[in-house]
Design an enzyme around this catalytic site. Structure first.
Site, PDB file in Angstrom:
ATOM      1  N   ASP A 103      50.724  43.348  69.781  1.00 58.76           N
ATOM      2  CA  ASP A 103      51.224  42.549  68.633  1.00 58.76           C
ATOM      3  C   ASP A 103      51.396  40.938  69.117  1.00 58.76           C
ATOM      4  OD1 ASP A 103      52.122  45.045  67.530  1.00 58.76           O
ATOM      5  OD2 ASP A 103      53.909  45.168  68.661  1.00 58.76           O
TER       6      ASP A 103
HETATM    7  N1  URA Z   1      53.528  49.024  71.537  1.00 56.19           N
HETATM    8  C1  URA Z   1      53.956  48.103  70.751  1.00 56.19           C
HETATM    9  O1  URA Z   1      55.123  48.202  70.225  1.00 56.19           O
HETATM   10  N2  URA Z   1      53.477  47.022  70.534  1.00 56.19           N
HETATM   11  C2  URA Z   1      52.297  46.634  71.334  1.00 56.19           C
HETATM   12  O2  URA Z   1      51.738  45.290  71.345  1.00 56.19           O
HETATM   13  C3  URA Z   1      51.717  47.503  72.036  1.00 56.19           C
HETATM   14  C4  URA Z   1      52.236  48.745  72.209  1.00 56.19           C
END
Ligand code: URA
Length: 242
Positions: free
Chosen positions: A110
């Site tokens: 993310d």
């Molecule tokens: N899980 C999440 O919620 N976000 C990420 O970036 C990676 C794994």
């Protein structure tokens, strides 16, 4: 291999651009200026410079990047700069027979997640490391809004149901690493999986960092920096894990 073809294979642009780079005296090989674009070079472990920058020949590119906060893992980001802008142009331009040019990230993090991302132009490696079938463990350091309880750890290990699938997803490993901190290991990669799992047990992620994928660790690579994987790391990473 001809020098102009070698430059082309490493992502220095169209063949005529590579020809021009050599003819204009912008390329050295093993420390010596070479101005003949047709000069024969042995690519294996070849060190060369283009416009003063050092390069080493790689038949396939395998790298790790320390993703900083505020970058999207997409080639066409919507709101934040792309992680691909953190890489030098040749890595984004390497020709790829029949495929998208350049290296591709294996999975995504993310925008607000930091940590280890692998990138490559080797489709087999992408499949080996990225396919859920191979169960490559990914380790996340999670900071939470509320104190982490033993009950939350127990539930994350036992499995929680997320809103898009009735089958429970469980952490392969989970430990409390501080009053508000967890280390969580997952072998799948569902959308926002860590954040949704933590929410499902009644807490909220305020910071997320991926420290490890399979046998590969971020180590002391600084945020925004990248490095080549060594041949051993590539071999080990794709060996059976777990
Ligand atoms: N899980 C999440 O919620 N976000 C990420 O970036 C990676 C794994």
């Amino acid at each position: 291999m001809e020098l102009q073809d070698l430059l082309y294979s490493q992502g220095f642009g169209a063949r005529r651009v590579c020809l021009g780079l050599v003819q204009h005296g912008l390329v050295t090989v093993d420390g010596a200026l070479v101005t003949d674009p047709h000069a024969q070079v042995d690519p294996e472990n070849l060190s060369f410079t283009v416009e003063g920058k050092d390069w080493t020949y790689h038949a396939k590119a395998y790298l790790m990047l320390h993703k900083p906060v505020g970058y999207e893992c997409s080639q066409k980001p919507s709101a934040w700069p792309s992680i691909y802008t953190l890489l030098p142009a040749p890595l984004r331009q390497r020709p790829n027979k029949g495929g998208t040019p350049g290296v591709q990230a294996i999975g995504r993090l993310d925008q607000d997640t930091t940590g280890l991302l692998l990138l490559t132009d080797d489709g087999t490696f992408i499949h080996r490391m990225g396919s859920p079938k191979h169960h490559v463990p990914k380790v996340y350091e999670v900071t939470n809004a509320d104190p982490v309880t033993e009950e939350q750890v127990r539930r994350l290990l036992a499995g929680v149901v997320l809103d898009d699938d009735p089958r429970p997803v469980r952490a392969a490993a989970c430990e409390r690493t501080g009053s508000h901190a967890l280390r969580l290991t997952l072998t799948e990669g569902k959308y926002h999986q860590v954040k949704r799992m933590v929410a499902a047990v009644g807490n909220r992620v305020t910071g997320l960092h991926r420290s490890r994928i399979g046998r590969l660790e971020l180590g002391d690579l600084a945020p925004g920096q990248w490095r080549w994987l060594t041949a051993e790391e590539v071999k080990d990473a794709s060996a059976k894990v777990g």
